[in-house]
Motif scaffolding. Structure first.
Motif, mmCIF file in Angstrom:
data_model
loop_
_atom_site.group_PDB
_atom_site.id
_atom_site.type_symbol
_atom_site.label_atom_id
_atom_site.label_comp_id
_atom_site.label_asym_id
_atom_site.label_seq_id
_atom_site.Cartn_x
_atom_site.Cartn_y
_atom_site.Cartn_z
ATOM 1 N N LEU A 13 0.869 -1.171 0.000
ATOM 2 C CA LEU A 13 0.000 0.000 0.000
ATOM 3 C C LEU A 13 0.908 1.223 0.000
ATOM 4 O O LEU A 13 1.610 1.475 0.975
ATOM 5 N N SER A 14 0.917 1.964 -1.104
ATOM 6 C CA SER A 14 1.792 3.135 -1.168
ATOM 7 C C SER A 14 1.156 4.320 -0.449
ATOM 8 O O SER A 14 -0.057 4.407 -0.314
ATOM 9 N N ARG A 15 1.994 5.210 0.005
ATOM 10 C CA ARG A 15 1.543 6.351 0.801
ATOM 11 C C ARG A 15 0.510 7.190 0.049
ATOM 12 O O ARG A 15 -0.452 7.686 0.636
ATOM 13 N N SER A 16 0.680 7.342 -1.260
ATOM 14 C CA SER A 16 -0.222 8.183 -2.040
ATOM 15 C C SER A 16 -1.635 7.614 -2.131
ATOM 16 O O SER A 16 -2.578 8.340 -2.443
ATOM 17 N N TYR A 17 -1.801 6.317 -1.869
ATOM 18 C CA TYR A 17 -3.129 5.695 -1.927
ATOM 19 C C TYR A 17 -3.688 5.385 -0.539
ATOM 20 O O TYR A 17 -4.793 4.887 -0.407
#
Length: 255
Positions: A239-243
């Motif tokens: 889970l990337s920070r931007s999502y």
């Protein structure tokens, strides 16, 4: 002048219940009862009721199809009657439209009726039409959501239900769909697939990863605001920070 009222319900007991509760109201005139959607459309066009009690769950043509057919500048006030449709109840509340959840009691019925009377007396036809139009748009969008995929895989044609998808990963102009122990490659972009799936069930967690929220078992922080996403079958995704913000509402207990 009395409020001309139409009752639409395919169940005799449902119609009788509403008719009985209306019988003691001197402001109401019941001008007819309909047992299906086609009757309701014809009666609405012919009699021009000011108020309609509209059952949602009816065979062949449900209450939403009736609503779509009668939409006009002279839309009556609508009190929806529903039994089990959770989405319908949520949609009514979002668009400030009243509904009766079976089996409703006299108090709830009177509250809905008084609210409808207020709408009629204030002649907020334009506002009412906007609310109903918004409801129809939401319902139509829901009906267009993908419920099943037809995938050609290794000489087979596989019928895959949307809820069977565990996660999907982008591969150039293709998407690899993972379901249980199988993976299927389809010629479609991840963005296109995401737009056709139910956003309450499927969410992008990375620019190249889409996941079924029901498959997530746990989230583990790793570095720089990213998380390790563990699925029920042991699969690990990022889970990337931007999502991350997109997960805050549906997965708020994790944060």
């Amino acid at each position: 002048m009395k409020i001309r009222t139409l009752i639409v319900d395919d169940e005799p007991l449902g119609r009788e219940r509403i008719r009985t509760l209306l019988s003691s109201d001197p402001e109401i005139e019941v001008i007819g009862e309909c047992t299906d959607g086609r009757q309701a459309i014809a009666a609405t066009e012919a009699s021009k009721p000011a108020l309609v009690f509209l059952d949602v769950q009816m065979p062949e043509m449900n209450g939403f199809a009736v609503l779509d057919a009668i939409a006009s500048d002279h839309m009556p006030a609508i009190i929806f009657v529903t039994a089990y449709d959770h989405y319908a109840v949520q949609a009514f509340e979002v668009h400030a439209l009243d509904y009766l959840l079976k089996s409703f009691d006299r108090g709830r019925f009177q509250a809905a009726l008084q609210r409808a009377k207020g709408e009629i007396q204030r002649s907020k036809a334009g506002l009412l039409n906007e609310r109903l139009a918004g409801l129809l748009e939401d319902l139509q969008a829901k009906q267009k959501r993908l419920t099943r995929l037809v995938v050609k895989s290794a000489g087979r044609i596989v019928f895959l239900r949307a809820e069977e998808i565990d996660w999907a990963g982008a591969a150039d102009n293709y998407v690899r769909i993972h379901s249980g122990r199988e993976a299927h490659l389809i010629r479609e972009t991840l963005q296109s697939l995401e737009s056709r799936l139910n956003p309450e069930k499927f969410l992008r967690i990375h620019r190249s990863t889409l996941v079924n929220l029901d498959r997530i078992r746990e989230l583990l922080p790793i570095f720089h605001g990213d998380y390790l996403v563990k699925l029920n079958d042991g699969t690990e995704l990022t889970l990337s920070r931007s999502y991350r913000e997109k997960l805050l509402e549906p997965l708020s207990p994790f944060f």
